[in-house]
Design a protein around this motif. Structure first.
Motif, PDB file in Angstrom:
ATOM      1  N   ASN A  11      13.176   5.845   9.371  1.00 19.28           N
ATOM      2  CA  ASN A  11      12.232   6.554  10.248  1.00 19.28           C
ATOM      3  C   ASN A  11      10.804   6.047  10.080  1.00 19.28           C
ATOM      4  O   ASN A  11       9.830   6.814  10.074  1.00 19.28           O
ATOM      5  CB  ASN A  11      12.282   8.064   9.996  1.00 19.28           C
ATOM      6  CG  ASN A  11      13.651   8.655  10.275  1.00 19.28           C
ATOM      7  OD1 ASN A  11      14.328   8.241  11.227  1.00 19.28           O
ATOM      8  ND2 ASN A  11      14.072   9.608   9.453  1.00 19.28           N
ATOM      9  N   GLY A  12      10.694   4.724   9.893  1.00 24.35           N
ATOM     10  CA  GLY A  12       9.384   4.109   9.814  1.00 24.35           C
ATOM     11  C   GLY A  12       8.680   4.244   8.489  1.00 24.35           C
ATOM     12  O   GLY A  12       7.529   3.827   8.345  1.00 24.35           O
ATOM     13  N   ALA A  13       9.348   4.805   7.475  1.00 31.07           N
ATOM     14  CA  ALA A  13       8.735   4.985   6.156  1.00 31.07           C
ATOM     15  C   ALA A  13       9.664   4.425   5.082  1.00 31.07           C
ATOM     16  O   ALA A  13      10.888   4.345   5.273  1.00 31.07           O
ATOM     17  CB  ALA A  13       8.449   6.457   5.881  1.00 31.07           C
ATOM     18  N   PRO A  30       0.807  -1.229   0.000  1.00 28.69           N
ATOM     19  CA  PRO A  30       0.000   0.000   0.000  1.00 28.69           C
ATOM     20  C   PRO A  30       0.839   1.278   0.000  1.00 28.69           C
ATOM     21  O   PRO A  30       0.513   2.235  -0.713  1.00 28.69           O
ATOM     22  CB  PRO A  30      -0.837  -0.132   1.274  1.00 28.69           C
ATOM     23  CG  PRO A  30      -0.965  -1.609   1.486  1.00 28.69           C
ATOM     24  CD  PRO A  30       0.362  -2.167   1.060  1.00 28.69           C
ATOM     25  N   ALA A  31       1.913   1.293   0.769  1.00 29.95           N
ATOM     26  CA  ALA A  31       2.764   2.486   0.790  1.00 29.95           C
ATOM     27  C   ALA A  31       3.468   2.689  -0.543  1.00 29.95           C
ATOM     28  O   ALA A  31       3.622   3.827  -1.022  1.00 29.95           O
ATOM     29  CB  ALA A  31       3.790   2.376   1.914  1.00 29.95           C
ATOM     30  N   ILE A  32       3.905   1.603  -1.186  1.00 28.77           N
ATOM     31  CA  ILE A  32       4.572   1.720  -2.484  1.00 28.77           C
ATOM     32  C   ILE A  32       3.586   2.186  -3.547  1.00 28.77           C
ATOM     33  O   ILE A  32       3.929   3.001  -4.417  1.00 28.77           O
ATOM     34  CB  ILE A  32       5.233   0.386  -2.876  1.00 28.77           C
ATOM     35  CG1 ILE A  32       6.341   0.041  -1.873  1.00 28.77           C
ATOM     36  CG2 ILE A  32       5.807   0.460  -4.287  1.00 28.77           C
ATOM     37  CD1 ILE A  32       6.947  -1.333  -2.066  1.00 28.77           C
TER      38      ILE A  32
END
Length: 277
Positions: free
Chosen positions: A181-183, A145-147
């Motif tokens: 940093n979590g991303a 989803p983030a990609i």
């Protein structure tokens, strides 16, 4: 009876074989992910029962489609069969903007069909010594989803069905990410091809991340010969690749019929595939 019809999986494998014969160097495992993008978007004309001409026009979203795999079997060229699948594919796109990566020999034909040039995509070939790095990890299903969001921000359109399938690992296609940093700070996919391997999609903001990611992808695929397709606006990536001995071997024109998406590529961006964008 001559007819244009939707491709089956076996039909698509046949057409990818034509592409291989033309030197397009498709991946070893492209068909399933291609069909997942839009099963109704692959068209084949049969002449006397024999496959003659093909095109894909994949509807990625409600307002964007991409045209590729426009090819005719050698025995059927110059007979108008390509125009039949072309028309069927564009009808499938409806009122959507249609993008394509056009080879130089066909660009004027695309202009006559209403396509406008928006830039270039340059393919580089080079060799990378595979290595691991502490900041790399395998791509996970939970990353997708983030990609997808990163891809939409850079390409100006959603391509969720296509990339969800493409980013799912197979025995010949795998991905890596760099998380900070979590991303997700960088990510890339590599697939084994008839010759070497192709990287794409590829996204990184920093040169160091781009270098680590390419070396990591070379390591996991086990092939040093790499190809990557880069938009001409990504000057930092062109410089990085040239500095590592990569050479341009091929280029296409990115063209659109309809309003072009608002792209905002990362400094180090590689196209997923020239066939589906």
């Amino acid at each position: 009876m001559d007819r244009v019809e939707h491709m089956t999986r076996a039909d698509l494998e046949c057409v990818l074989g034509w592409a291989a014969d033309e030197g397009w160097n498709p991946g070893l495992d492209d068909a399933e992910a291609f069909l997942a993008a839009d099963p109704e978007g692959f068209f084949l004309k049969r002449v006397g029962g024999a496959p003659a001409a093909a095109v894909s026009v994949v509807n990625h979203s409600d307002d964007y489609a991409f045209l590729g795999l426009y090819i005719c079997a050698p025995a059927f060229r110059g007979m108008g069969h390509g125009l039949d699948v072309w028309n069927a594919g564009l009808a499938h796109a409806g009122g959507r903007t249609v993008g394509l990566d056009g080879v130089p020999a066909q660009q004027q034909n695309y202009v006559r069909s209403g396509f406008v040039r928006a830039g270039r995509t340059i393919r580089y070939e080079g060799r990378v010594n595979g290595r691991d790095a502490a900041n790399l990890r395998p791509m996970r299903a939970s990353d997708i989803p983030a990609i997808l969001a990163l891809d939409a921000a850079q390409t100006g359109t959603r391509r969720d069905r296509y990339l969800s399938a493409w980013l799912t690992a197979t025995s010949t296609r795998q991905g890596l990410v760099i998380e900070r940093n979590g991303a997700i700070a960088a990510c890339g996919t590599v697939r084994a091809c008839r010759a070497g391997a192709k990287i794409g999609p590829f996204m990184a903001l920093r040169a160091g991340d781009a270098s680590d990611l390419m070396a990591g992808l070379a390591r996991i695929i086990g092939r040093a010969q790499l190809f990557i397709d880069v938009p001409d606006s990504c000057h930092d990536f062109h410089d990085l690749l040239a500095g590592r001995g990569f050479a341009p071997v091929f280029e296409t024109a990115r063209m659109y019929r309809g309003p072009a998406p608002a792209t905002a590529y990362a400094p180090f961006h590689g196209v997923a595939t020239l066939e589906l964008g």
